[in-house]
Motif scaffolding. Structure first.
Motif, PDB file in Angstrom:
ATOM      1  N   UNK A   1      10.268  -8.463  -6.118  1.00 26.21           N
ATOM      2  CA  UNK A   1       9.353  -7.849  -7.078  1.00 26.21           C
ATOM      3  C   UNK A   1      10.077  -6.785  -7.908  1.00 26.21           C
ATOM      4  N   UNK A   2      10.867  -5.936  -7.234  1.00 27.64           N
ATOM      5  CA  UNK A   2      11.527  -4.826  -7.931  1.00 27.64           C
ATOM      6  C   UNK A   2      12.538  -5.323  -8.957  1.00 27.64           C
ATOM      7  N   UNK A   3      13.351  -6.312  -8.585  1.00 25.99           N
ATOM      8  CA  UNK A   3      14.335  -6.830  -9.540  1.00 25.99           C
ATOM      9  C   UNK A   3      13.642  -7.522 -10.706  1.00 25.99           C
ATOM     10  N   UNK A   4      12.472  -8.117 -10.438  1.00 26.88           N
ATOM     11  CA  UNK A   4      11.704  -8.731 -11.517  1.00 26.88           C
ATOM     12  C   UNK A   4      11.211  -7.712 -12.524  1.00 26.88           C
ATOM     13  N   UNK A   5      11.121  -6.459 -12.110  1.00 25.48           N
ATOM     14  CA  UNK A   5      10.708  -5.366 -12.989  1.00 25.48           C
ATOM     15  C   UNK A   5      11.906  -4.592 -13.542  1.00 25.48           C
ATOM     16  N   UNK A   6      13.127  -5.117 -13.283  1.00 26.62           N
ATOM     17  CA  UNK A   6      14.314  -4.508 -13.866  1.00 26.62           C
ATOM     18  C   UNK A   6      14.990  -3.452 -13.013  1.00 26.62           C
TER      19      UNK A   6
ATOM     20  N   UNK B   1       2.577  13.031   1.990  1.00 30.42           N
ATOM     21  CA  UNK B   1       3.281  13.215   0.718  1.00 30.42           C
ATOM     22  C   UNK B   1       3.753  11.906   0.095  1.00 30.42           C
ATOM     23  N   UNK B   2       3.440  10.773   0.696  1.00 33.11           N
ATOM     24  CA  UNK B   2       3.958   9.499   0.196  1.00 33.11           C
ATOM     25  C   UNK B   2       2.882   8.421   0.253  1.00 33.11           C
ATOM     26  N   UNK B   3       3.078   7.369  -0.542  1.00 30.82           N
ATOM     27  CA  UNK B   3       2.213   6.201  -0.460  1.00 30.82           C
ATOM     28  C   UNK B   3       2.614   5.400   0.779  1.00 30.82           C
ATOM     29  N   UNK B   4       1.649   5.000   1.576  1.00 30.59           N
ATOM     30  CA  UNK B   4       1.929   4.246   2.793  1.00 30.59           C
ATOM     31  C   UNK B   4       1.354   2.834   2.680  1.00 30.59           C
ATOM     32  N   UNK B   5       2.156   1.850   3.065  1.00 23.91           N
ATOM     33  CA  UNK B   5       1.725   0.454   3.073  1.00 23.91           C
ATOM     34  C   UNK B   5       1.676   0.006   4.527  1.00 23.91           C
TER      35      UNK B   5
ATOM     36  N   UNK C   1       5.419  -2.679  -5.741  1.00 19.89           N
ATOM     37  CA  UNK C   1       4.462  -2.463  -6.828  1.00 19.89           C
ATOM     38  C   UNK C   1       3.979  -1.019  -6.865  1.00 19.89           C
ATOM     39  N   UNK C   2       3.596  -0.493  -5.705  1.00 14.32           N
ATOM     40  CA  UNK C   2       3.088   0.878  -5.643  1.00 14.32           C
ATOM     41  C   UNK C   2       4.173   1.889  -5.993  1.00 14.32           C
ATOM     42  N   UNK C   3       5.401   1.646  -5.520  1.00 19.20           N
ATOM     43  CA  UNK C   3       6.488   2.581  -5.805  1.00 19.20           C
ATOM     44  C   UNK C   3       6.821   2.599  -7.288  1.00 19.20           C
ATOM     45  N   UNK C   4       6.899   1.434  -7.920  1.00 18.20           N
ATOM     46  CA  UNK C   4       7.211   1.371  -9.346  1.00 18.20           C
ATOM     47  C   UNK C   4       6.083   1.996 -10.171  1.00 18.20           C
ATOM     48  N   UNK C   5       4.837   1.797  -9.740  1.00 16.68           N
ATOM     49  CA  UNK C   5       3.724   2.468 -10.417  1.00 16.68           C
ATOM     50  C   UNK C   5       3.877   3.987 -10.326  1.00 16.68           C
ATOM     51  N   UNK C   6       4.278   4.469  -9.161  1.00 14.40           N
ATOM     52  CA  UNK C   6       4.455   5.906  -8.968  1.00 14.40           C
ATOM     53  C   UNK C   6       5.609   6.434  -9.811  1.00 14.40           C
ATOM     54  N   UNK C   7       6.645   5.632  -9.973  1.00 17.47           N
ATOM     55  CA  UNK C   7       7.795   6.031 -10.796  1.00 17.47           C
ATOM     56  C   UNK C   7       7.425   6.064 -12.273  1.00 17.47           C
ATOM     57  N   UNK C   8       6.758   5.006 -12.735  1.00 18.58           N
ATOM     58  CA  UNK C   8       6.515   4.845 -14.168  1.00 18.58           C
ATOM     59  C   UNK C   8       5.221   5.491 -14.645  1.00 18.58           C
TER      60      UNK C   8
ATOM     61  N   UNK D   1      -1.263   8.621 -12.950  1.00 12.92           N
ATOM     62  CA  UNK D   1      -2.426   7.755 -12.718  1.00 12.92           C
ATOM     63  C   UNK D   1      -2.271   6.931 -11.441  1.00 12.92           C
ATOM     64  N   UNK D   2      -1.240   7.245 -10.643  1.00 12.47           N
ATOM     65  CA  UNK D   2      -1.016   6.538  -9.375  1.00 12.47           C
ATOM     66  C   UNK D   2      -1.258   7.511  -8.229  1.00 12.47           C
ATOM     67  N   UNK D   3      -2.250   7.203  -7.418  1.00 15.74           N
ATOM     68  CA  UNK D   3      -2.632   8.120  -6.345  1.00 15.74           C
ATOM     69  C   UNK D   3      -1.725   7.961  -5.126  1.00 15.74           C
ATOM     70  N   UNK D   4      -1.531   9.076  -4.417  1.00 19.72           N
ATOM     71  CA  UNK D   4      -0.822   9.058  -3.141  1.00 19.72           C
ATOM     72  C   UNK D   4      -1.850   8.681  -2.083  1.00 19.72           C
ATOM     73  N   UNK D   5      -1.788   7.457  -1.619  1.00 13.98           N
ATOM     74  CA  UNK D   5      -2.823   6.977  -0.709  1.00 13.98           C
ATOM     75  C   UNK D   5      -2.242   5.976   0.288  1.00 13.98           C
ATOM     76  N   UNK D   6      -3.089   5.566   1.224  1.00 15.56           N
ATOM     77  CA  UNK D   6      -2.708   4.557   2.206  1.00 15.56           C
ATOM     78  C   UNK D   6      -3.280   3.207   1.786  1.00 15.56           C
TER      79      UNK D   6
END
Length: 351
Positions: free
Chosen positions: A89-94, A155-159, A304-311, A315-320
Motif C-alpha cells: 500500500x505504501x509504495x503504491x502511494x509513493x 500518542x499513536x494510531x493503533x491497529x 493507510x492510517x499512517x499516510x493519512x496522518x502524514x499528509x 483531519x486524521x484522529x489519533x484513535x484505535x
C-alpha cells in the motif's frame, strides 16, 4: 534519464501542468492527469526525490520498527503478511520503506536517532519484544507520526484485531464442545494480552464456570518451546485441563508436540486451540482450531492510517482501529461428554 521537460513536450502541456498532475493537484482535469501519468510511465520518468522533498517538506520515507525477542524476524508468517501488505500500500502511494535499526554502518544509534538521521515522514511499530521499552517510548512520544500494530499508545494510531471478540468466539466454542477444564497460556504483558484475558474470564463467568488459577499461565508470543514447557506443567497437574488455548498458532505447535510426546492424542485425550490463523497451522493434522486475523487488512489499514496522518494531520484522529476476526473450526478441539469430564486424571490412576 527522462526529465519533467521531456514529459511536458510529449504531452503538449506546460511543465507546471505536469508538476501539478504528478503531485495530485485538483485543478487539473482527470483526463489530462491520466494522460500525463501514462506518458510518464511510458518514457520512464521519475520525479527527483531531492527536489520533491524540498518542495513538499517530505522525504517519502517511512520507517518500520520491527524488533523481536527471538530472531524470527520476517520469517514469522503472521508479521510477514502484515508487512508485505503494508509495503504494497505504501509504495503504491509513493513511499519507500526502511527498517529502523540500532546500527547504521559503524555508528550505533537509538531508534529515535535513526528516525531523525533518515528523516522519516512516519513510523510503523510492529512486533516489538517490549512495547514498554524506553527507546520505543521515545519514538512514540516524538513529533513523528506513528502507527502501532497490536498495541495501544495514547500518542499513536493503533491497529488491532478485535481481540476481545476473537477470544469470546474461541472460548465459547470450546465450552459448547463440552469443555469445562480450559487452560490458557497467554502472552506477555500488552493491551492485546489484557483484552484476551478479560474476554476469556468473562465468557467463563457467563457460562457459570470457574477454573483453578494454575490453569492460566504466562507464556511468550510465538515461542513454541516455552509453550511446550508450560504444557507439560499443565499435564502434570493432579486434575489436568481437557483443552489448552495457546497464545498463538506458532506456540500451539509446541503445545501439540508436548502432548504427543506424553503419549496423548489430539483431540481424543486433550484438545488444543491457537490464535492467528496462519497457513502452517491449517496444514497440521489435526487441523488447528483458531481465530483468524486478517493480516492483509491489518497491514493495509496501518499504512493507510499512517499516510493519512502524514499528509492530513489536522483531519486524521489519533484513535484505535479494530478489525474483525473469524473463528476457524478445526479438528483439534473435540467434543467432551460429562462422563469423560468426570473420569479420574491419568496421574490419580497411577497413584
Amino acid at each position: 534519464m527522462a526529465t519533467i521537460k521531456d514529459l511536458s513536450l510529449k504531452c503538449g502541456v506546460s511543465v507546471s501542468t505536469v508538476s501539478k498532475a504528478l503531485n495530485g493537484y485538483k485543478d487539473i482535469g482527470e483526463e489530462t492527469k491520466r494522460n500525463i501519468l501514462k506518458a510518464a510511465n511510458e518514457i520512464g520518468y521519475f520525479p527527483d526525490s531531492n527536489a520533491r522533498a524540498l518542495k513538499t517538506k517530505k522525504t517519502y520515507n517511512i520507517g518500520v520498527l520491527f524488533s523481536t525477542m527471538f530472531n524470527h524476524g520476517l520469517r514469522n508468517e503472521y508479521f510477514a503478511h502484515i508487512l508485505a501488505s503494508f509495503n504494497e500500500y505504501a509504495t503504491g502511494k509513493g513511499y519507500d520503506i526502511n527498517f529502523i535499526e540500532h546500527n547504521v554502518g559503524d555508528r550505533k544509534m537509538t531508534f529515535l536517532e535513526h528516525c531523525s538521521y533518515r528523516n522519516f515522514d512516519g513510523v510503523c511499530i510492529a512486533c516489538c519484544a517490549d512495547f514498554f521499552d524506553n527507546e520505543i517510548q521515545q519514538v512514540v512520544n516524538s513529533k513523528i507520526p506513528v502507527v502501532v500494530i497490536d498495541h495501544i499508545y495514547n500518542e499513536a494510531i493503533s491497529i488491532l484485531s478485535d481481540n476481545m471478540e476473537g477470544m469470546r468466539q474461541l472460548t465459547q466454542y470450546i465450552i459448547d464442545q463440552g469443555h469445562k477444564r480450559i487452560a490458557y497460556i497467554h502472552g506477555t504483558n500488552s493491551s492485546v494480552t489484557h483484552n484476551r484475558l478479560v474476554s476469556f474470564y468473562q465468557v467463563l463467568r457467563e457460562n457459570g464456570l470457574t477454573i483453578p488459577n494454575e490453569y492460566v499461565v504466562e507464556g511468550i508470543y510465538r515461542d513454541s518451546d516455552t509453550s511446550g514447557l508450560l504444557t507439560q506443567r499443565l499435564l502434570d497437574l493432579q486434575v489436568p485441563p481437557t483443552c489448552i488455548i495457546a497464545p498463538d498458532d506458532y506456540s500451539a505447535l509446541g503445545v501439540m508436540n508436548t502432548i504427543r510426546r506424553s503419549g496423548l492424542r489430539i483431540p481424543e485425550d486433550i484438545s488444543v486451540a491457537g490464535y492467528d490463523g496462519i497457513s502452517v497451522a491449517q496444514a497440521l493434522e489435526p487441523k488447528l482450531t483458531t481465530i483468524r486475523q486478517d493480516t492483509d487488512r491489518i497491514g493495509t489499514e496501518a499504512a493507510k492510517q499512517l499516510i493519512n496522518l502524514i499528509e492530513r494531520p489536522m483531519v486524521t484522529s489519533i484513535s484505535n482501529v479494530y478489525l474483525k476476526v473469524s473463528l476457524m473450526k478445526g479438528s483439534s478441539v473435540g467434543y467432551v461428554t460429562s462422563t469423560e469430564l468426570n473420569r479420574p486424571s491419568r496421574q490419580s490412576i497411577v497413584d
